[in-house]
Design a protein around this motif. Structure first.
Motif: not given
Length: 297
Positions: A2-6, A54-57, A60-63
């Motif tokens: 998750p930490s690498v998801i910007s 964490s959810l995007a990991a 998902f594309h979290v908005v």
């Protein structure tokens, strides 16, 4: 990890009705969208960055976005609700929960024509329910957190009523910490308090309104309709998450919501109050992921 998801920069979309929504996303736009809807008077910052990552990991594309009358989205004009109106459950709202749901559905339409998995907490849960009811073609699944169906269940504990009537604190940051101590989960920690401080400061830095928006949102809540019959007609997968120690929307509201929606899963969390502390994140992310998987099958 998750930490690498910007996160993207904040963006703005004007939805039908002329409301301009500020929003931000995490993850790849090619992944299925998850739309996060926050509660009364709270900006999108309260969907914490690490929660969104964490959810995007999970793929998902979290908005996340600021509801109308919050943060950097459009702030409207008009009265909120008086203390007497709140106590007697009488309100003449400037707008309804349905109007807020139309805002959210307009954002889904603008960002992903495939639709979105819709997740709402507290006020956001009632808006999410209205999205699923009013815009079924844009709702892939529904996760209702700390919500109720508007049938009279889940009403606030009388000893918590003063929480809605308190004058603004002279120190808004510490006032919010104290509020979450009163309404939040059992065994809150100093780390939970510090998380509220950080989030509240960030939210205040982004706020463009004059402080009256929460009153208009509260009027919309007080004027909510009974959605039970419409929830019974939903065909999307649904999950209801509720804390067993919630004194703002009591557990009966979650149980009634789950009972109303065909095939809905009910997840009751011991010790959870009317908040989203770090220790419940995994339970919630798992619930969203399970519910989305049901939609894909």
């Amino acid at each position: 990890m998750p930490s690498v998801i910007s996160a993207t920069d904040e963006q703005f979309t004007t939805v039908p009705g002329g409301i301009r929504l500020c929003h931000q996303s995490f993850g790849s736009p090619t992944d299925p969208a998850v739309l996060l809807i926050m509660g009364l008077g709270l900006s999108m910052d309260w969907w914490r960055d690490d929660f969104c990552r964490s959810l995007a990991a999970r793929g998902f594309h979290v908005v996340r976005f600021d509801n109308r009358d919050v943060g950097r989205s459009t702030h409207v004009r008009g009265p909120g609700i008086s203390a007497w109106g709140f106590l007697t459950r009488r309100a003449r709202p400037v707008y309804t929960l349905g109007d807020m749901a139309d805002d959210a559905a307009g954002l889904i339409e603008a960002l992903d024509r495939r639709g979105a998995h819709v997740v709402g907490a507290s006020l956001g849960s009632t808006v999410a329910q209205e999205v699923a009811i009013r815009h079924p073609s844009r709702t892939l699944s529904l996760t209702s957190v700390m919500g109720r169906p508007g049938d009279g269940t889940g009403t606030v504990s009388w000893r918590m009523v003063p929480e809605f009537l308190r004058p603004p604190s002279s120190d808004p940051v510490e006032g919010m910490v104290a509020s979450f101590r009163r309404i939040g989960s059992r065994e809150r920690t100093p780390a939970d308090d510090e998380d509220v401080r950080v989030t509240m400061r960030r939210s205040r830095d982004r706020e463009t309104g004059d402080g009256t928006g929460s009153g208009r949102q509260l009027a919309a809540i007080v004027a909510e309709r009974d959605r039970t019959a419409d929830l019974a007609r939903l065909t999307c997968p649904a999950c209801v998450v509720h804390g067993l120690d919630d004194r703002i929307i009591r557990p009966s509201g979650g149980r009634s919501t789950a009972a109303a929606i065909p095939g809905a899963e009910l997840v009751e969390v011991p010790g959870m109050g009317h908040d989203l502390p770090h220790r419940v994140w995994l339970r919630l992310i798992d619930a969203i992921t399970r519910t989305a998987a049901r939609a894909s099958t």
